[in-house]
Scaffold this motif. Sequence first.
Motif, mmCIF file in Angstrom:
data_model
loop_
_atom_site.group_PDB
_atom_site.id
_atom_site.type_symbol
_atom_site.label_atom_id
_atom_site.label_comp_id
_atom_site.label_asym_id
_atom_site.label_seq_id
_atom_site.Cartn_x
_atom_site.Cartn_y
_atom_site.Cartn_z
ATOM 1 N N LEU A 74 -12.708 5.618 16.519
ATOM 2 C CA LEU A 74 -13.505 4.736 15.660
ATOM 3 C C LEU A 74 -12.552 3.906 14.800
ATOM 4 N N ARG A 117 -14.826 15.333 8.227
ATOM 5 C CA ARG A 117 -13.420 14.873 8.346
ATOM 6 C C ARG A 117 -13.074 13.795 7.309
ATOM 7 N N HIS A 125 0.841 -1.208 0.000
ATOM 8 C CA HIS A 125 0.000 0.000 0.000
ATOM 9 C C HIS A 125 0.871 1.251 0.000
ATOM 10 N N LYS A 151 -9.635 9.694 1.113
ATOM 11 C CA LYS A 151 -10.560 10.631 1.770
ATOM 12 C C LYS A 151 -11.986 10.470 1.253
ATOM 13 N N HIS A 189 -8.335 7.357 7.004
ATOM 14 C CA HIS A 189 -7.112 6.953 6.305
ATOM 15 C C HIS A 189 -6.360 8.217 5.926
ATOM 16 N N ARG A 190 -5.028 8.141 6.035
ATOM 17 C CA ARG A 190 -4.228 9.327 5.722
ATOM 18 C C ARG A 190 -4.365 9.718 4.239
ATOM 19 N N ARG A 226 -10.407 -1.016 -1.090
ATOM 20 C CA ARG A 226 -10.280 -2.410 -0.596
ATOM 21 C C ARG A 226 -11.511 -2.819 0.219
ATOM 22 N N ASN A 284 3.168 3.383 3.355
ATOM 23 C CA ASN A 284 2.517 3.396 4.665
ATOM 24 C C ASN A 284 3.584 3.349 5.752
ATOM 25 N N ARG A 299 -14.037 12.756 21.400
ATOM 26 C CA ARG A 299 -12.649 12.271 21.405
ATOM 27 C C ARG A 299 -12.359 11.395 22.617
ATOM 28 N N ASN A 310 -12.071 1.754 6.343
ATOM 29 C CA ASN A 310 -10.857 1.333 5.637
ATOM 30 C C ASN A 310 -10.821 -0.184 5.581
ATOM 31 N N LEU A 325 -2.961 1.975 15.304
ATOM 32 C CA LEU A 325 -3.311 2.981 14.279
ATOM 33 C C LEU A 325 -3.015 2.432 12.879
ATOM 34 N N HIS A 326 -2.320 1.320 12.829
ATOM 35 C CA HIS A 326 -1.889 0.747 11.529
ATOM 36 C C HIS A 326 -2.429 -0.689 11.434
ATOM 37 N N GLY A 358 -10.981 1.304 12.289
ATOM 38 C CA GLY A 358 -11.534 0.812 11.027
ATOM 39 C C GLY A 358 -12.060 1.916 10.144
ATOM 40 N N PHE A 359 -11.971 3.145 10.688
ATOM 41 C CA PHE A 359 -12.396 4.305 9.883
ATOM 42 C C PHE A 359 -11.228 5.265 9.718
ATOM 43 N N ASP A 416 -9.759 -2.336 7.517
ATOM 44 C CA ASP A 416 -9.624 -3.121 8.753
ATOM 45 C C ASP A 416 -10.901 -3.714 9.324
ATOM 46 N N ARG A 422 1.858 -8.604 3.923
ATOM 47 C CA ARG A 422 2.567 -7.328 3.757
ATOM 48 C C ARG A 422 4.076 -7.534 3.636
HETATM 49 C C1 SDX Z 1 -3.946 1.066 7.768
HETATM 50 O O1 SDX Z 1 -1.102 4.258 5.260
HETATM 51 C C2 SDX Z 1 -1.680 3.178 4.861
HETATM 52 O O2 SDX Z 1 -1.763 2.932 3.655
HETATM 53 C C3 SDX Z 1 -2.135 2.259 5.960
HETATM 54 C C4 SDX Z 1 -2.913 1.058 5.483
HETATM 55 C C5 SDX Z 1 -2.040 0.125 4.703
HETATM 56 O O3 SDX Z 1 -2.574 -0.665 3.903
HETATM 57 O O4 SDX Z 1 -0.819 0.084 4.991
HETATM 58 O O5 SDX Z 1 -4.018 1.448 4.676
HETATM 59 C C6 SDX Z 1 -3.432 0.241 6.653
HETATM 60 O O6 SDX Z 1 -3.197 1.354 8.655
HETATM 61 C C7 SDX Z 1 -5.374 1.557 7.702
HETATM 62 C C8 SDX Z 1 -5.726 2.511 8.891
HETATM 63 C C9 SDX Z 1 -6.005 1.612 10.095
HETATM 64 N N1 SDX Z 1 -6.165 2.430 11.304
HETATM 65 C C10 SDX Z 1 -7.366 2.583 11.867
HETATM 66 O O7 SDX Z 1 -8.423 2.166 11.438
HETATM 67 C C11 SDX Z 1 -7.305 3.354 13.191
HETATM 68 C C12 SDX Z 1 -8.373 4.448 13.178
HETATM 69 N N2 SDX Z 1 -8.024 5.457 12.204
HETATM 70 C C13 SDX Z 1 -7.360 6.645 12.679
HETATM 71 O O8 SDX Z 1 -6.471 6.415 13.737
HETATM 72 C C14 SDX Z 1 -6.847 7.524 11.558
HETATM 73 O O9 SDX Z 1 -7.857 7.663 10.665
HETATM 74 C C15 SDX Z 1 -5.581 7.129 10.817
HETATM 75 C C16 SDX Z 1 -4.459 6.826 11.744
HETATM 76 C C17 SDX Z 1 -5.848 5.964 9.941
HETATM 77 C C18 SDX Z 1 -5.217 8.313 9.936
HETATM 78 O O10 SDX Z 1 -4.852 9.343 10.817
HETATM 79 P P1 SDX Z 1 -4.661 10.795 10.290
HETATM 80 O O11 SDX Z 1 -4.186 10.806 8.881
HETATM 81 O O12 SDX Z 1 -3.879 11.555 11.317
HETATM 82 O O13 SDX Z 1 -6.152 11.305 10.289
HETATM 83 P P2 SDX Z 1 -6.630 12.618 9.625
HETATM 84 O O14 SDX Z 1 -5.527 13.622 9.580
HETATM 85 O O15 SDX Z 1 -7.306 12.247 8.338
HETATM 86 O O16 SDX Z 1 -7.733 13.104 10.678
HETATM 87 C C19 SDX Z 1 -8.588 14.166 10.297
HETATM 88 C C20 SDX Z 1 -9.523 14.356 11.474
HETATM 89 C C21 SDX Z 1 -8.830 14.599 12.793
HETATM 90 O O17 SDX Z 1 -9.746 15.360 13.549
HETATM 91 P P3 SDX Z 1 -9.440 16.947 13.810
HETATM 92 O O18 SDX Z 1 -8.165 16.960 14.658
HETATM 93 O O19 SDX Z 1 -9.221 17.568 12.437
HETATM 94 O O20 SDX Z 1 -10.649 17.472 14.529
HETATM 95 O O21 SDX Z 1 -10.311 13.149 11.662
HETATM 96 C C22 SDX Z 1 -10.083 12.664 12.977
HETATM 97 C C23 SDX Z 1 -8.766 13.220 13.429
HETATM 98 O O22 SDX Z 1 -8.739 13.289 14.862
HETATM 99 N N3 SDX Z 1 -10.049 11.205 12.855
HETATM 100 C C24 SDX Z 1 -10.820 10.367 13.532
HETATM 101 C C25 SDX Z 1 -10.503 9.096 13.061
HETATM 102 N N4 SDX Z 1 -9.561 9.168 12.124
HETATM 103 C C26 SDX Z 1 -9.278 10.497 12.008
HETATM 104 N N5 SDX Z 1 -11.759 10.607 14.488
HETATM 105 C C27 SDX Z 1 -12.376 9.493 14.987
HETATM 106 N N6 SDX Z 1 -12.116 8.220 14.566
HETATM 107 C C28 SDX Z 1 -11.198 7.995 13.619
HETATM 108 N N7 SDX Z 1 -10.973 6.729 13.205
#
Ligand code: SDX
Length: 403
Positions: free
Chosen positions: A276, A330, A207, A285, A281-282, A290, A210, A272, A335, A241-242, A278-279, A337, A361
């Motif tokens: 959440l 947001r 991916h 958007k 992604h960096r 997948r 990452n 906060r 995603n 987070l990953h 499973g929701f 997961d 992976r």
């Molecule tokens: C994977 O990079 C990859 O390609 C990874 C991956 C791969 O195949 O290798 O796709 C696999 O790791 C998928 C992601 C799995 N992680 C999760 O499901 C954990 C939950 N997700 C979050 O922790 C978060 O969404 C991340 C870590 C995935 C992304 O983090 P970012 O990039 O820092 O989030 P963002 O900048 O897009 O957030 C924007 C806003 C923020 O709020 P504000 O500060 O602007 O008010 O959305 C909020 C974040 O706090 N936010 C969430 C959230 N994810 C982002 N709020 C609640 N629940 C969430 N899941």
Amino acid sequence: SATAFKAISAPRVKNEREENETDKGLRVQDKGFLNTAVIRSEITYIDGEAGAYLLIYGSLPSAAQFDVFQKEVMHHSVVHADAAPFFRSFRYDAHPMAIVTSALAYLGSYYSEANPSLQGQTLFTKGDENSLAIMDKQIYRLIGKATTLAAMAYRVRQGRDFVTPPTGLSYTGSFLYQMDHLGEDDYRPNPVLEKALDTLFLLHADHELNASATTVLQTGSSLVDPYSAIAAGCASLYGPLHGGANEAVIRMLISIGKPENVPAFIEAVKKREKVLSGFGHRVYKTSDPRSFIVRKTADEVFKITGKDELLETAMALHEAAMKDEYFIKRKLAPNVDFCGLIYRAMGFPLDFFPVLFAVPRVVGWLAHWRQMMLQDGGVKIWRPRQLYVGASKRDYVPVGERV
Ligand code: SDX
């Protein structure tokens, strides 16, 4: 059939937000991800093992190339008997990701030819057939042994003997055999589950850059052996987070319990107090392409295993989040997961889910590592800089006078 393309057209589950995106097709940046060829709702299914070859060598293999690749990977799936005491040194309830991460580094202690700097060998260089053959061998070993190390970690938990990788089964078939085999001579994994795992392995294979792939490259840029670099990537993937998110999703759904508890959970996320899992992604958007294939695979698996009782809660959570302004603003969408629901239905222990992310992976990490090792101009160590923004000049205060 191993190298056959099997085209399945999967009608995308569309909602109003995806409507415009799907019809326009994926944005260019999304198309950069090699592992899912999702083109205008047509999903072209590449067999996982051929997909692994494609990721590492850049094109699908010819029949002869695939024959060598498959034979080498399966040949190297056997782990030296010396590793058994290493695995037995872990407590029965050690997290399998900790075991597999350690085991990958442990493997590096075997294969000194993988560490050119220790062996005084020339690096892996383009055109040098011998060094490329040594590189390929490390790649075959790591892909082949990834399933065996994972299965051994699983057997530590069960307190059972380890199973020598069988011959004649597919990559995922051999993996399932090593985990589930309890001595029956005629054991064969369920073909539907074997194929479902193959699809999920392909989805998880790579991916782009990452966190864990970046870790592998950062570590590998010091010219350490690939086993140590891959072990570092595995440690990064372990985090919730990953790659640890597929385990965190299920723990989240268990903590929510019934669908009627979803609104209160959503409010806690908005305050906060909860994440959440499973929701979000960096990069994605709108939606993680997948997740559509995960959903289709889940339907196939649930026909065999029966639906998971957490599914209703997952669907209620999905529906509530996708309609809620906080998440829409947001750009948070499901995603990859939520695949944890499939692993749970297949009977894997909850803390084994990140291992099911790490195994496939390894292929993507190796693809990035190989590309770096063969890049023009040779390998440069990754050394980011920092801008110091701390305090400027300060007088020294003797420890007795510090508060
Ligand atoms: C994977 O990079 C990859 O390609 C990874 C991956 C791969 O195949 O290798 O796709 C696999 O790791 C998928 C992601 C799995 N992680 C999760 O499901 C954990 C939950 N997700 C979050 O922790 C978060 O969404 C991340 C870590 C995935 C992304 O983090 P970012 O990039 O820092 O989030 P963002 O900048 O897009 O957030 C924007 C806003 C923020 O709020 P504000 O500060 O602007 O008010 O959305 C909020 C974040 O706090 N936010 C969430 C959230 N994810 C982002 N709020 C609640 N629940 C969430 N899941």
